[in-house]
Design a protein around this motif. Structure first.
Motif, PDB file in Angstrom:
ATOM      1  N   MET A  23      -5.516  -3.131  -5.268  1.00  0.00           N
ATOM      2  CA  MET A  23      -4.698  -3.180  -6.462  1.00  0.00           C
ATOM      3  C   MET A  23      -3.622  -2.096  -6.472  1.00  0.00           C
ATOM      4  SD  MET A  23      -5.689  -2.977 -10.417  1.00  0.00           S
ATOM      5  CE  MET A  23      -6.178  -1.357  -9.971  1.00  0.00           C
ATOM      6  N   ASP A  24      -2.750  -2.157  -5.485  1.00  0.00           N
ATOM      7  CA  ASP A  24      -1.607  -1.234  -5.465  1.00  0.00           C
ATOM      8  C   ASP A  24      -0.315  -2.015  -5.688  1.00  0.00           C
ATOM      9  OD1 ASP A  24      -1.752  -2.647  -3.112  1.00  0.00           O
ATOM     10  OD2 ASP A  24      -1.120  -0.990  -1.829  1.00  0.00           O
ATOM     11  N   HIS A  25      -0.469  -3.277  -6.068  1.00  0.00           N
ATOM     12  CA  HIS A  25       0.684  -4.184  -6.118  1.00  0.00           C
ATOM     13  C   HIS A  25       1.708  -3.827  -7.183  1.00  0.00           C
ATOM     14  CE1 HIS A  25      -2.632  -6.107  -4.153  1.00  0.00           C
ATOM     15  NE2 HIS A  25      -1.864  -7.047  -3.666  1.00  0.00           N
ATOM     16  N   GLY A  26       1.257  -3.220  -8.288  1.00  0.00           N
ATOM     17  CA  GLY A  26       2.182  -2.843  -9.354  1.00  0.00           C
ATOM     18  C   GLY A  26       3.269  -1.924  -8.824  1.00  0.00           C
ATOM     19  N   GLU A  28       3.733  -1.488  -5.138  1.00  0.00           N
ATOM     20  CA  GLU A  28       4.244  -1.957  -3.842  1.00  0.00           C
ATOM     21  C   GLU A  28       5.083  -3.241  -3.945  1.00  0.00           C
ATOM     22  OE1 GLU A  28       1.990  -0.321  -0.918  1.00  0.00           O
ATOM     23  OE2 GLU A  28       2.400  -1.825   0.588  1.00  0.00           O
ATOM     24  N   HIS A  29       4.699  -4.118  -4.867  1.00  0.00           N
ATOM     25  CA  HIS A  29       5.485  -5.345  -5.076  1.00  0.00           C
ATOM     26  C   HIS A  29       6.189  -5.347  -6.422  1.00  0.00           C
ATOM     27  CE1 HIS A  29       2.771  -7.816  -2.130  1.00  0.00           C
ATOM     28  NE2 HIS A  29       3.580  -6.981  -1.498  1.00  0.00           N
ATOM     29  N   GLY A  30       5.631  -4.619  -7.369  1.00  0.00           N
ATOM     30  CA  GLY A  30       6.147  -4.620  -8.744  1.00  0.00           C
ATOM     31  C   GLY A  30       5.230  -5.410  -9.656  1.00  0.00           C
ATOM     32  N   ALA A 150      -2.884  -0.885   9.005  1.00  0.00           N
ATOM     33  CA  ALA A 150      -2.095  -0.921  10.238  1.00  0.00           C
ATOM     34  C   ALA A 150      -1.255  -2.184  10.220  1.00  0.00           C
ATOM     35  CB  ALA A 150      -3.027  -0.893  11.444  1.00  0.00           C
ATOM     36  N   TYR A 151      -0.035  -2.039   9.754  1.00  0.00           N
ATOM     37  CA  TYR A 151       0.846  -3.185   9.555  1.00  0.00           C
ATOM     38  C   TYR A 151       2.038  -3.109  10.503  1.00  0.00           C
ATOM     39  CZ  TYR A 151      -1.281  -4.302   4.979  1.00  0.00           C
ATOM     40  OH  TYR A 151      -2.119  -4.668   3.970  1.00  0.00           O
ATOM     41  N   PRO A 152       1.950  -3.762  11.645  1.00  0.00           N
ATOM     42  CA  PRO A 152       3.119  -3.741  12.510  1.00  0.00           C
ATOM     43  C   PRO A 152       4.272  -4.499  11.863  1.00  0.00           C
ATOM     44  CG  PRO A 152       1.165  -4.545  13.681  1.00  0.00           C
ATOM     45  CD  PRO A 152       0.846  -4.513  12.234  1.00  0.00           C
ATOM     46  N   ARG A 153       5.409  -3.909  11.815  1.00  0.00           N
ATOM     47  CA  ARG A 153       6.625  -4.622  11.375  1.00  0.00           C
ATOM     48  C   ARG A 153       7.861  -3.827  11.780  1.00  0.00           C
ATOM     49  NH1 ARG A 153       5.653  -5.003   4.869  1.00  0.00           N
ATOM     50  NH2 ARG A 153       3.693  -5.872   5.566  1.00  0.00           N
ATOM     51  N   GLY A 154       8.896  -4.545  12.143  1.00  0.00           N
ATOM     52  CA  GLY A 154      10.125  -3.873  12.560  1.00  0.00           C
ATOM     53  C   GLY A 154      10.979  -4.816  13.386  1.00  0.00           C
ATOM     54  N   ILE A 185      -9.923  -0.189   9.527  1.00  0.00           N
ATOM     55  CA  ILE A 185      -8.569  -0.704   9.743  1.00  0.00           C
ATOM     56  C   ILE A 185      -8.382  -1.969   8.930  1.00  0.00           C
ATOM     57  CG2 ILE A 185      -7.006  -1.705  11.482  1.00  0.00           C
ATOM     58  CD1 ILE A 185      -8.614  -0.018  13.594  1.00  0.00           C
ATOM     59  N   LYS A 186      -7.226  -2.078   8.312  1.00  0.00           N
ATOM     60  CA  LYS A 186      -6.910  -3.293   7.567  1.00  0.00           C
ATOM     61  C   LYS A 186      -5.661  -3.894   8.197  1.00  0.00           C
ATOM     62  CE  LYS A 186      -5.451  -4.417   2.829  1.00  0.00           C
ATOM     63  NZ  LYS A 186      -4.016  -4.283   2.594  1.00  0.00           N
ATOM     64  N   THR A 187      -5.720  -5.177   8.516  1.00  0.00           N
ATOM     65  CA  THR A 187      -4.560  -5.771   9.164  1.00  0.00           C
ATOM     66  C   THR A 187      -4.404  -7.257   8.874  1.00  0.00           C
ATOM     67  OG1 THR A 187      -3.307  -5.776  11.227  1.00  0.00           O
ATOM     68  CG2 THR A 187      -5.631  -6.369  11.410  1.00  0.00           C
ATOM     69  N   GLY A 212      -5.645  -9.556   2.674  1.00  0.00           N
ATOM     70  CA  GLY A 212      -5.687 -10.863   2.004  1.00  0.00           C
ATOM     71  C   GLY A 212      -4.458 -11.748   2.139  1.00  0.00           C
ATOM     72  N   GLY A 213      -3.308 -11.264   1.683  1.00  0.00           N
ATOM     73  CA  GLY A 213      -2.097 -12.079   1.688  1.00  0.00           C
ATOM     74  C   GLY A 213      -1.877 -12.795   0.365  1.00  0.00           C
ATOM     75  N   ALA A 214      -0.809 -13.588   0.314  1.00  0.00           N
ATOM     76  CA  ALA A 214      -0.437 -14.287  -0.922  1.00  0.00           C
ATOM     77  C   ALA A 214      -1.552 -15.230  -1.344  1.00  0.00           C
ATOM     78  CB  ALA A 214       0.852 -15.062  -0.697  1.00  0.00           C
ATOM     79  N   VAL A 239      -8.798  -7.614  -0.461  1.00  0.00           N
ATOM     80  CA  VAL A 239      -8.140  -8.749  -1.112  1.00  0.00           C
ATOM     81  C   VAL A 239      -7.556  -8.369  -2.467  1.00  0.00           C
ATOM     82  CG1 VAL A 239      -8.481 -11.117  -1.909  1.00  0.00           C
ATOM     83  CG2 VAL A 239      -9.823 -10.250   0.021  1.00  0.00           C
ATOM     84  N   GLY A 240      -6.297  -8.679  -2.659  1.00  0.00           N
ATOM     85  CA  GLY A 240      -5.635  -8.416  -3.932  1.00  0.00           C
ATOM     86  C   GLY A 240      -5.302  -9.689  -4.672  1.00  0.00           C
ATOM     87  N   ARG A 241      -4.166 -10.306  -4.295  1.00  0.00           N
ATOM     88  CA  ARG A 241      -3.652 -11.451  -5.055  1.00  0.00           C
ATOM     89  C   ARG A 241      -4.605 -12.622  -5.149  1.00  0.00           C
ATOM     90  NH1 ARG A 241       1.809 -11.378  -1.795  1.00  0.00           N
ATOM     91  NH2 ARG A 241       0.385 -10.272  -0.402  1.00  0.00           N
ATOM     92  N   ASN A 242      -5.371 -12.878  -4.094  1.00  0.00           N
ATOM     93  CA  ASN A 242      -6.321 -13.995  -4.151  1.00  0.00           C
ATOM     94  C   ASN A 242      -7.424 -13.765  -5.175  1.00  0.00           C
ATOM     95  OD1 ASN A 242      -5.992 -16.435  -2.357  1.00  0.00           O
ATOM     96  ND2 ASN A 242      -5.401 -14.776  -0.961  1.00  0.00           N
TER      97      ASN A 242
HETATM   98  P1  FBP Z   1      -3.073  -8.886  -0.909  1.00  0.00           P
HETATM   99  O1  FBP Z   1      -4.514  -9.350  -0.700  1.00  0.00           O
HETATM  100  O2  FBP Z   1      -2.565  -9.283  -2.259  1.00  0.00           O
HETATM  101  O3  FBP Z   1      -2.184  -9.339   0.216  1.00  0.00           O
HETATM  102  O4  FBP Z   1      -3.119  -7.297  -0.908  1.00  0.00           O
HETATM  103  C1  FBP Z   1      -3.161  -6.555   0.262  1.00  0.00           C
HETATM  104  C2  FBP Z   1      -1.987  -5.619   0.372  1.00  0.00           C
HETATM  105  O5  FBP Z   1      -2.055  -4.829   1.526  1.00  0.00           O
HETATM  106  C3  FBP Z   1      -1.807  -4.701  -0.810  1.00  0.00           C
HETATM  107  O6  FBP Z   1      -2.632  -3.598  -0.706  1.00  0.00           O
HETATM  108  C4  FBP Z   1      -0.348  -4.406  -0.749  1.00  0.00           C
HETATM  109  O7  FBP Z   1       0.208  -4.129  -1.982  1.00  0.00           O
HETATM  110  C5  FBP Z   1       0.228  -5.662  -0.212  1.00  0.00           C
HETATM  111  O8  FBP Z   1      -0.791  -6.355   0.461  1.00  0.00           O
HETATM  112  C6  FBP Z   1       1.368  -5.381   0.724  1.00  0.00           C
HETATM  113  O9  FBP Z   1       1.857  -6.566   1.211  1.00  0.00           O
HETATM  114  P2  FBP Z   1       3.266  -6.692   1.972  1.00  0.00           P
HETATM  115  O10 FBP Z   1       3.597  -5.337   2.515  1.00  0.00           O
HETATM  116  O11 FBP Z   1       2.990  -7.696   3.041  1.00  0.00           O
HETATM  117  O12 FBP Z   1       4.221  -7.156   0.963  1.00  0.00           O
END
Ligand code: FBP
Length: 272
Positions: A23-26, A28-30, A150-154, A185-187, A212-214, A239-242
């Motif tokens: 629950m960091d979405h507020g 990280e995503h808004g 650990a989120y590879p992106r670039g 590790i979370k990926t 989790g993902g969308a 898992v967040g959004r799910n």
């Molecule tokens: P979700 O299950 O909603 O995808 O949450 C996992 C998470 O890592 C959150 O902790 C974070 O806010 C979000 O996904 C980041 O997602 P992204 O960087 O892909 O937008």
């Protein structure tokens, strides 16, 4: 150390697996992420629901821990993530997570584990790598486990592999996380059990959890992915959004627990 092992057990059941609510979405995503079920913008409301439904841990940023950390009853571990970014940043700076607070702050807030994100492959990888190293060094000294998102992106990843979910990229990130001293590790999901098993192997024994993902419209689709993660040797899911984008998250949580902890077939778990 004993402290690290003891605290990891606050998240992992005896089977070595965990379901953690994110629950960091507020930040990280808004807050728009909460619009599907607006009452969940109130952290106490959603935390109470998920803890009652039986999640093994809850992950949040330090400010929410100040406001609502006490709603995470001792049945669940508290994971405090020290890094984030807003979606309001200019595009070129979206590939950096900045540090919001210190390890000591998280500990004072009652954290059982400290988390931080590294975008492997980002032009700013170096900054996040150092951030993680510093966090891990402090936390480990004090006996606290460290979780790496650990989120590879670039740009290079997109150019060379086409997408960040390519298993070669994901397992590279997982390996880099293990090599940088992560205890968990979370990926990303790589799309198949076979490829995810390679991610698990690359992590060299460090537990790998699915991010989790969308929200999946059909809960069964998500449960199937989590089932494959477990079959591949994964240690569970964060898992967040799910969860929070469902008005009543309890059936989803119960089903996830059946899949993660009881190896139950997703179709059966969804029906129960
Ligand atoms: P979700 O299950 O909603 O995808 O949450 C996992 C998470 O890592 C959150 O902790 C974070 O806010 C979000 O996904 C980041 O997602 P992204 O960087 O892909 O937008």
């Amino acid at each position: 150390s004993i402290g690290i092992r003891r605290r990891l057990r606050r998240f992992f059941r005896r089977d070595g697996r965990a379901l953690i609510f994110a629950m960091d979405h507020g930040f990280e995503h808004g807050p728009t992420d909460f619009e599907p079920v607006w009452e969940h913008v109130n952290p106490r409301v959603i935390i109470r629901k998920v803890v009652r439904a039986g999640v093994d841990g809850v992950m949040m940023l330090p400010g929410i821990a100040r406001i609502a950390g006490d709603a995470v009853k001792p049945t669940a571990g508290l994971m405090i993530k020290l890094t984030s970014k807003t979606n309001l940043r200019p595009k070129e700076e979206q590939l950096l997570q900045s540090q919001l607070a210190l390890v000591e702050d998280a500990i004072k807030l009652g954290a059982d584990a400290i988390a931080a994100t590294v975008y492997w492959g980002s032009p700013q990888e170096d900054v996040m790598m150092r951030q993680f190293a510093e966090i891990a060094s402090y936390a480990h000294d004090l006996g606290f486990p460290v979780v790496q998102f650990a989120y590879p992106r670039g740009p290079y990843i997109n150019e060379k592999y086409g997408k960040k979910e390519d298993y070669r990229v994901v397992m590279y990130g997982a390996r880099a996380a293990a090599e940088s001293g992560a205890d968990m590790i979370k990926t990303y999901w790589t799309g198949s059990k076979e490829t995810f098993a390679k991610v698990v192997d690359a992590a060299a024994g460090v537990p790998v959890l699915l991010s989790g993902g969308a929200k999946a419209e059909n809960p069964l689709d998500f449960l199937k992915v989590v089932w494959e993660v477990i079959e591949a040797g994964g240690a569970g899911a964060v898992v967040g959004r799910n969860i929070f984008q469902r008005k009543n998250p309890e059936p989803m949580i119960r089903a996830l627990i059946r899949v993660i902890h009881r190896n139950e077939d997703p179709e059966e778990a969804a029906k129960a």
